[in-house]
Structure formats: C-alpha cells, structure tokens
Design a protein around this motif. Structure first.
Motif, PDB file in Angstrom:
ATOM      1  N   VAL A  56       0.835  -1.199   0.000  1.00 16.11           N
ATOM      2  CA  VAL A  56       0.000   0.000   0.000  1.00 16.11           C
ATOM      3  C   VAL A  56       0.874   1.256   0.000  1.00 16.11           C
ATOM      4  O   VAL A  56       0.631   2.210  -0.744  1.00 16.11           O
ATOM      5  N   LEU A  57       1.904   1.245   0.844  1.00 12.64           N
ATOM      6  CA  LEU A  57       2.827   2.379   0.906  1.00 12.64           C
ATOM      7  C   LEU A  57       3.469   2.639  -0.448  1.00 12.64           C
ATOM      8  O   LEU A  57       3.525   3.787  -0.919  1.00 12.64           O
TER       9      LEU A  57
ATOM     10  N   LYS B 100       3.859   6.140  -5.032  1.00 11.73           N
ATOM     11  CA  LYS B 100       4.081   6.222  -6.472  1.00 11.73           C
ATOM     12  C   LYS B 100       3.015   7.079  -7.149  1.00 11.73           C
ATOM     13  O   LYS B 100       3.248   7.665  -8.203  1.00 11.73           O
ATOM     14  N   LEU B 101       1.830   7.168  -6.526  1.00 12.11           N
ATOM     15  CA  LEU B 101       0.754   7.993  -7.069  1.00 12.11           C
ATOM     16  C   LEU B 101       0.753   9.402  -6.487  1.00 12.11           C
ATOM     17  O   LEU B 101      -0.168  10.182  -6.746  1.00 12.11           O
ATOM     18  N   GLY B 102       1.783   9.716  -5.702  1.00  9.16           N
ATOM     19  CA  GLY B 102       1.934  11.081  -5.195  1.00  9.16           C
ATOM     20  C   GLY B 102       1.229  11.373  -3.893  1.00  9.16           C
ATOM     21  O   GLY B 102       1.050  12.544  -3.534  1.00  9.16           O
ATOM     22  N   GLY B 103       0.811  10.327  -3.162  1.00 10.46           N
ATOM     23  CA  GLY B 103       0.111  10.542  -1.907  1.00 10.46           C
ATOM     24  C   GLY B 103       0.859  10.024  -0.700  1.00 10.46           C
ATOM     25  O   GLY B 103       2.040   9.661  -0.787  1.00 10.46           O
ATOM     26  N   LYS B 104       0.177  10.004   0.436  1.00  4.78           N
ATOM     27  CA  LYS B 104       0.762   9.528   1.692  1.00  4.78           C
ATOM     28  C   LYS B 104      -0.215   8.559   2.363  1.00  4.78           C
ATOM     29  O   LYS B 104      -1.419   8.562   2.072  1.00  4.78           O
ATOM     30  N   VAL B 105       0.317   7.749   3.268  1.00  2.00           N
ATOM     31  CA  VAL B 105      -0.510   6.818   4.037  1.00  2.00           C
ATOM     32  C   VAL B 105      -0.297   7.073   5.523  1.00  2.00           C
ATOM     33  O   VAL B 105       0.677   7.719   5.916  1.00  2.00           O
ATOM     34  N   GLY B 106      -1.201   6.558   6.342  1.00  7.07           N
ATOM     35  CA  GLY B 106      -1.030   6.729   7.777  1.00  7.07           C
ATOM     36  C   GLY B 106      -2.109   5.996   8.550  1.00  7.07           C
ATOM     37  O   GLY B 106      -3.033   5.412   7.969  1.00  7.07           O
TER      38      GLY B 106
ATOM     39  N   PHE C 229      -7.309   3.959   9.255  1.00  2.00           N
ATOM     40  CA  PHE C 229      -6.248   3.953   8.253  1.00  2.00           C
ATOM     41  C   PHE C 229      -6.652   4.899   7.129  1.00  2.00           C
ATOM     42  O   PHE C 229      -7.834   4.968   6.756  1.00  2.00           O
ATOM     43  N   PHE C 230      -5.683   5.614   6.576  1.00  2.00           N
ATOM     44  CA  PHE C 230      -6.012   6.553   5.512  1.00  2.00           C
ATOM     45  C   PHE C 230      -4.929   6.574   4.444  1.00  2.00           C
ATOM     46  O   PHE C 230      -3.813   6.099   4.641  1.00  2.00           O
ATOM     47  N   PHE C 231      -5.294   7.119   3.300  1.00  3.22           N
ATOM     48  CA  PHE C 231      -4.322   7.429   2.246  1.00  3.22           C
ATOM     49  C   PHE C 231      -4.792   8.689   1.543  1.00  3.22           C
ATOM     50  O   PHE C 231      -5.985   9.014   1.563  1.00  3.22           O
ATOM     51  N   THR C 232      -3.861   9.415   0.952  1.00  5.93           N
ATOM     52  CA  THR C 232      -4.215  10.642   0.248  1.00  5.93           C
ATOM     53  C   THR C 232      -3.885  10.515  -1.227  1.00  5.93           C
ATOM     54  O   THR C 232      -2.960   9.799  -1.625  1.00  5.93           O
TER      55      THR C 232
END
Length: 305
Positions: A251-252, A257-263, A274-277
């Motif tokens: 997932v990370l 690679k798509l320009g976002g972040k996870v957390g 859990f989230f992603f941007t």
C-alpha cells in the motif's frame, strides 16, 4: 602521474559537452593544476554515481530477501491448514453434513488467503517496475469491485460496511487503488470487532489533496506498533498473523508512487483509522467534497459495541 595528453583528452570530452571553444580549452590545459583538478573531480563524480548504484542494488536485494522470507511464511501457514483439514476430511468416515460443510468452508477460506498472498506478489512486481498513466478514479466503482472480491470474508465475519453517499473524484490508477482498499477493508474485517463495524469516507485537505479513510471497531493498535506498520516489509505481529505488514508495505509503495501519503490513527479500545491521500481530480475540485475529518473521529460510538 596523469600525462598532459591524457588530461587534454579528458578535458576535450568534458568541454565538448559544455560547448567551450578549442581556444578556451587550450588556455586551460596549459595549467596543469587545473587539469589535475578537473580530472580528479570527474573521477570523484563517477565514483559517487557508482557508489549510489551499488547502495541502491544492496537495498533492493535486502528488500527482496526479506520479502521472500515473509512470502514463504505467509504461504506456509495456510498451506498447513489446507493439508490438515484435507486429512481430517479424508480420515474421518462418519462426518456429519454440518461438519463436512465447516471443513470445506475452512478449505475455501484458506485458499482465498493463499490467492491473496500470490496476488500481493504479482502486485509487488508490477508496482516496482511499472510506470502507469494516472487519471480520474471512480471511487464508488472501485469500492463495488472490492466488496465483490471480499464477499466471502464479509459474509464469514458478518461485517457491516458503511459507505458515504458520494465520493470525491481523485487522480490515480484504479486497479492499484482497488488493491489499497482491498487491503484496508480485509484488515479492518480481520482485526476489527465482533462483528466488524466499518465506516469508509473521504475528506478534503487544505493542500488540495483528498484523504480517504476507513475506521474499524477493533481493539486499537499500540503506539509502538503503529510506528512500524508501514515500514517496508515489517511484520506487526508474529509471522503467524500474515497480511498486515506485507500488505501495508505494498500500500505504501502504491500510494507514494501515485503522489500521496498513508497513515494510521488509533487508540486502545477505540478502534483504528487507516487513511491514504491522493490528488484531487482538477476537473472536480470544489465539488462533492466531504468535510475534513476531525482528530476526535475515533471517539465515535459504535452500535452493539
């Protein structure tokens, strides 16, 4: 010692790239100290580039070795379950119809687990090597596919999924985002409450990004564990609890690679979020955006908790 002819040859190659004239080059090569400095600098740059490549290869090799070990563990456990369950079915002659159904269900569930591990292997290879074109993502359609894929898991755990009425349109790559949601939702079901009560949503961020999130009613995750969740190929629990570390590592890779972040946000006894941007789709900025999620979101009460 470097000869003047050798130094001049190297400088010619160097200044051919920079567009300097031969007359300027001739003046420079008359200065031996300049020649020596230029050649040494060129060698230093080459060594630094070579060292960077060696370091990169060493890192990738170490990751692949760790990945191979984790993959072996993730496949070994369900394979053992398949063997044991199959032996029970074959060796016990007077199984009731209900017992037979339960054993077959166990075999089916385990086969799904092994399929997920293999899909993660293929996805890891794809994300590592592939450059893909991004575009608008229909998140409602993506979630529909994920629910269909995980229908057996949802039914088995009697999970309740709550979805928003509308989704904001993000920029990304649909098949990869599908894998992100599949990982998040399957983890929420597996590690959530009994029965799992799972809420999905999205919120706009001040920086123009969209934050997609999933909240469960599980026991929560200790702070020392949260810090390691998205580390590349780290395993949160023992190797006998597969899927958490490996899946989140992929997932990370996808989201970065798509320009976002996870957390992740979590409190013991209050579940986990859990989230992603992802970047908002330029054509839809300002439309269909849900309000930002507050930090106190984990305090939301759950039914039948």
């Amino acid at each position: 010692m470097l000869s003047q002819e050798r130094g001049q040859s190297l400088l010619q190659a160097h200044y051919r790239k920079s567009g300097s004239s031969l007359s300027e080059l001739d003046k420079l090569v008359r200065n031996p100290e300049f020649v020596r400095r230029e050649v040494l600098d060129d060698l230093q740059r080459s060594l630094e580039q070579l060292q960077a490549r060696v370091t990169s290869l060493q890192t990738k090799n170490a990751e692949l070795e760790t990945y191979a070990h984790m993959l072996a563990h993730d496949l070994k456990d369900p394979l053992t379950v398949l063997i044991v369950t199959s032996d029970l079915v074959a060796d016990i002659p007077d199984l009731t119809g209900q017992e037979m159904k339960e054993y077959l269900q166990q075999i089916k569930s385990t086969a799904y687990d092994m399929s997920r591990v293999i899909n993660n292997l293929l996805l890891f290879a794809e994300v590592t090597k592939t450059e893909t074109l991004v575009g608008p993502v229909d998140m409602a359609a993506v979630i529909l596919k994920v629910r269909s894929r995980l229908s057996h898991l949802i039914e088995e755990h009697q999970a309740n999924l709550v979805l928003p009425e509308v989704w904001p349109e993000a920029t990304g790559y649909g098949p990869w985002i599908e894998e992100v949601w599949a990982n998040y939702i399957s983890n929420a079901i597996t590690h959530g409450g009994k029965p799992p009560y799972i809420v999905l949503g999205a919120s706009a961020q001040p920086d123009g990004m969209l934050r997609f999130w999933i909240r469960d009613n599980g026991a929560g995750i200790p702070s020392e564990t949260r810090d390691r969740l998205f580390k590349p190929f780290s395993q949160v629990n023992s190797v006998h609890t597969p899927g958490h570390g490996l899946g989140l590592s992929i997932v990370l890779r996808i989201i970065e690679k798509l320009g976002g972040k996870v957390g992740v946000e979590s409190e013991l006894g209050l579940g986990s979020l859990f989230f992603f941007t992802l970047p908002a789709c330029p054509s839809s900025k300002g439309r269909n955006l849900l309000p930002a999620l507050s930090n106190s979101s984990l305090e939301t009460s759950y039914p039948d908790r």
